[in-house]
Design a protein around this motif. Structure first.
Motif, mmCIF file in Angstrom:
data_model
loop_
_atom_site.group_PDB
_atom_site.id
_atom_site.type_symbol
_atom_site.label_atom_id
_atom_site.label_comp_id
_atom_site.label_asym_id
_atom_site.label_seq_id
_atom_site.Cartn_x
_atom_site.Cartn_y
_atom_site.Cartn_z
ATOM 1 N N ILE A 47 -3.909 10.458 1.118
ATOM 2 C CA ILE A 47 -3.071 9.279 0.616
ATOM 3 C C ILE A 47 -2.437 9.795 -0.651
ATOM 4 O O ILE A 47 -1.036 9.015 -1.039
ATOM 5 N N LYS A 102 2.239 8.172 3.742
ATOM 6 C CA LYS A 102 1.412 7.570 2.294
ATOM 7 C C LYS A 102 2.005 6.337 1.047
ATOM 8 O O LYS A 102 2.098 5.233 0.767
ATOM 9 N N GLY A 155 2.038 2.857 0.977
ATOM 10 C CA GLY A 155 1.879 1.972 -0.126
ATOM 11 C C GLY A 155 2.426 1.312 -1.236
ATOM 12 O O GLY A 155 3.359 -0.328 -1.437
ATOM 13 N N TYR A 179 3.434 -3.288 -1.566
ATOM 14 C CA TYR A 179 3.404 -3.319 -3.127
ATOM 15 C C TYR A 179 4.709 -4.360 -3.205
ATOM 16 O O TYR A 179 4.648 -5.771 -3.831
ATOM 17 N N VAL A 202 -3.983 -1.886 5.046
ATOM 18 C CA VAL A 202 -4.092 -1.254 4.600
ATOM 19 C C VAL A 202 -5.490 -0.626 4.980
ATOM 20 O O VAL A 202 -5.825 1.082 4.685
ATOM 21 N N PHE A 225 -5.274 3.666 5.106
ATOM 22 C CA PHE A 225 -6.072 3.236 3.950
ATOM 23 C C PHE A 225 -7.436 3.598 4.299
ATOM 24 O O PHE A 225 -8.584 3.166 3.059
ATOM 25 N N HIS A 235 -9.751 5.024 1.473
ATOM 26 C CA HIS A 235 -9.361 4.475 0.294
ATOM 27 C C HIS A 235 -9.091 3.433 -0.107
ATOM 28 O O HIS A 235 -8.165 2.558 -0.568
ATOM 29 N N MET A 290 -6.813 0.693 -2.799
ATOM 30 C CA MET A 290 -5.524 0.489 -2.225
ATOM 31 C C MET A 290 -5.252 -1.261 -2.110
ATOM 32 O O MET A 290 -3.842 -1.684 -2.562
ATOM 33 N N TYR A 291 -5.969 -1.734 -1.936
ATOM 34 C CA TYR A 291 -5.689 -3.242 -1.498
ATOM 35 C C TYR A 291 -6.219 -3.258 -3.340
ATOM 36 O O TYR A 291 -4.949 -5.011 -3.522
#
Length: 428
Positions: free
Chosen positions: A7, A12, A16, A20, A138, A142, A145, A149-150
């Motif tokens: 992560i 990664k 992310g 976002y 996600v 991930f 995780h 992450m979500y």
């Protein structure tokens, strides 16, 4: 040898950040006109009743996208096409924002209203579809995780609601141009488009190589149909967000008439609520990821908090003199508590629904079943907010402020009962 995904790796981290940005830019677009469209409609001598209708059309788009997703979920699997879908949706959103800016040149008010409602509906559809798409990514990128992450990416979406309204109002105030805010968010969406193009990988590779993720198409018959109890937590999410939707449109007139405060006070309440929800996204995700507190405990605690907070936001009129000068501060604290409880409840809902199903049926969920749960979660969350906005006008006409508080608290109480029922069913 399978690739080890970390992560904290650069790849990664970039994925992310890109997800976002995508979520944040789409919610900015959904709310870009919230801060100034009422002023513009007044300048065009359009009745203020159309303001609520125009904003509610985003919710219509959300509902349409949800129903279409059910259809495609039954007949077609988008699981391996996340990258292409995000690119296509972003291009659609950029086009919608450009067309939205062009509505300023429509002379006829009737034509203007029809076109802007269509565009807002399209924006709602693209945003809701994106929500269902990125969460699939996600799950793949991930898997170990997911909860954290979500939650972080959801915080980007929540932040976008406040940022979009702020940018829209600020740019419109600075330029006095209806088109300027829409063009500004179009630039932001274009940046997100470039990031997606260069950063987001082909998801099919991840499905083939990532440990713990598998395509269950060959073993679909082994999976038990979703238990009806799986959907009980959704009722609580729908109830709390319906209450939030009502608060969005009633808080300003309530503050001005009852508290008799300056116009910046309800603005601060919205800012406080938005910041609280953004922060609680990450906190709830962190607690859930590390299993410090169970999903059931977090959701029930969040639901109880919302029930009590609403009674304080809209207290009985007999308490008005007793609260005195502390009234605005008490309401501010209650809004903080409501936002914290609401968001805690939302952030654990998906994992709680999965846990309810697996505990009751004693079987694992298929990937497409998880996608269906994700879809219903986003639909109930978004639909609750816009349904609340829609009924807020009727509530303000039919009920007193205290009665509105009782009504909303009672609605959230129904959600609390559903959560307790799910918990007892899991224990039995």
């Amino acid at each position: 040898m399978q690739e080890e995904y970390n992560i904290l790796s650069k790849e990664k981290l970039l994925i992310g950040i890109t997800l976002y940005l995508a979520t944040n830019s789409f919610t900015c677009l959904a709310c870009i006109q919230c801060g100034y469209i009422d002023v513009y409609l007044e300048d065009r001598e359009i009745s203020e009743i159309w303001y609520a209708t125009i904003e509610a059309s985003v919710g219509i788009g959300v509902a349409l996208a949800s129903f279409l997703k059910i259809f495609f979920w039954l007949y077609y699997d988008f699981g391996f096409r996340v990258r292409h879908l995000i690119l296509g949706l972003t291009v659609t959103a950029i086009t919608a924002s450009l067309l939205l800016s062009a509505t300023a040149w429509i002379k006829s008010n009737k034509a203007f209203i029809v076109v802007i409602i269509i565009l807002k509906t399209l924006i709602g559809m693209t945003g809701q579809t994106l929500n269902n798409v990125w969460i699939e990514g996600v799950r793949v990128w991930f898997p170990r995780h997911f909860q954290l992450m979500y939650s972080i990416i959801c915080s980007g979406g929540l932040l976008g609601y406040g940022v979009g309204a702020f940018i829209g109002a600020s740019v419109y105030d600075a330029t006095d141009l209806y088109q300027a805010p829409c063009l500004t968010v179009a630039v932001y969406l274009f940046i997100s488009l470039l990031a997606t193009f260069f950063v987001i990988p082909n998801i099919s590779t991840a499905y083939e190589n990532l440990d713990g993720i598998e395509d269950d198409s060959s073993e679909r018959e082994k999976h038990t149909p979703l238990s009806p109890y799986t959907f009980l937590p959704l009722i609580s999410v729908l109830a709390t967000n319906l209450s939030r939707g009502v608060m969005v449109l009633t808080l300003t007139p309530y503050s001005m008439k009852v508290l008799q405060v300056s116009v910046w006070v309800p603005g601060f309440y919205f800012f406080l609520s938005n910041c609280t929800m953004t922060i609680m996204c990450i906190i709830a995700g962190f607690f859930s990821q590390n299993e410090y507190v169970s999903f059931n405990t977090q959701s029930i605690a969040g639901s109880i908090t919302t029930v009590l907070a609403l009674l304080v936001v809209f207290p009985p009129s007999a308490f008005y003199p007793w609260l005195g000068h502390a009234f605005p501060y008490v309401i501010g604290f209650a809004i903080f508590c409501f936002s914290a409880g609401d968001n805690t409840l939302m952030m654990v809902c998906i994992s709680q629904m999965e846990e309810v199903h697996e505990t009751i049926t004693k079987s694992k969920l298929a990937r497409k079943q998880k996608n269906l749960i994700d879809m219903f979660w986003f639909a109930s969350y978004q639909f609750g907010i816009y349904a609340g906005r829609f009924i807020s006008g009727f509530l303000m006409v039919a009920l007193t402020w205290s009665e509105i508080g009782y009504t909303l608290s009672g609605i959230c109480g129904v959600g609390l009962v559903c959560l307790i029922a799910a918990r007892f069913k899991m224990k039995s």
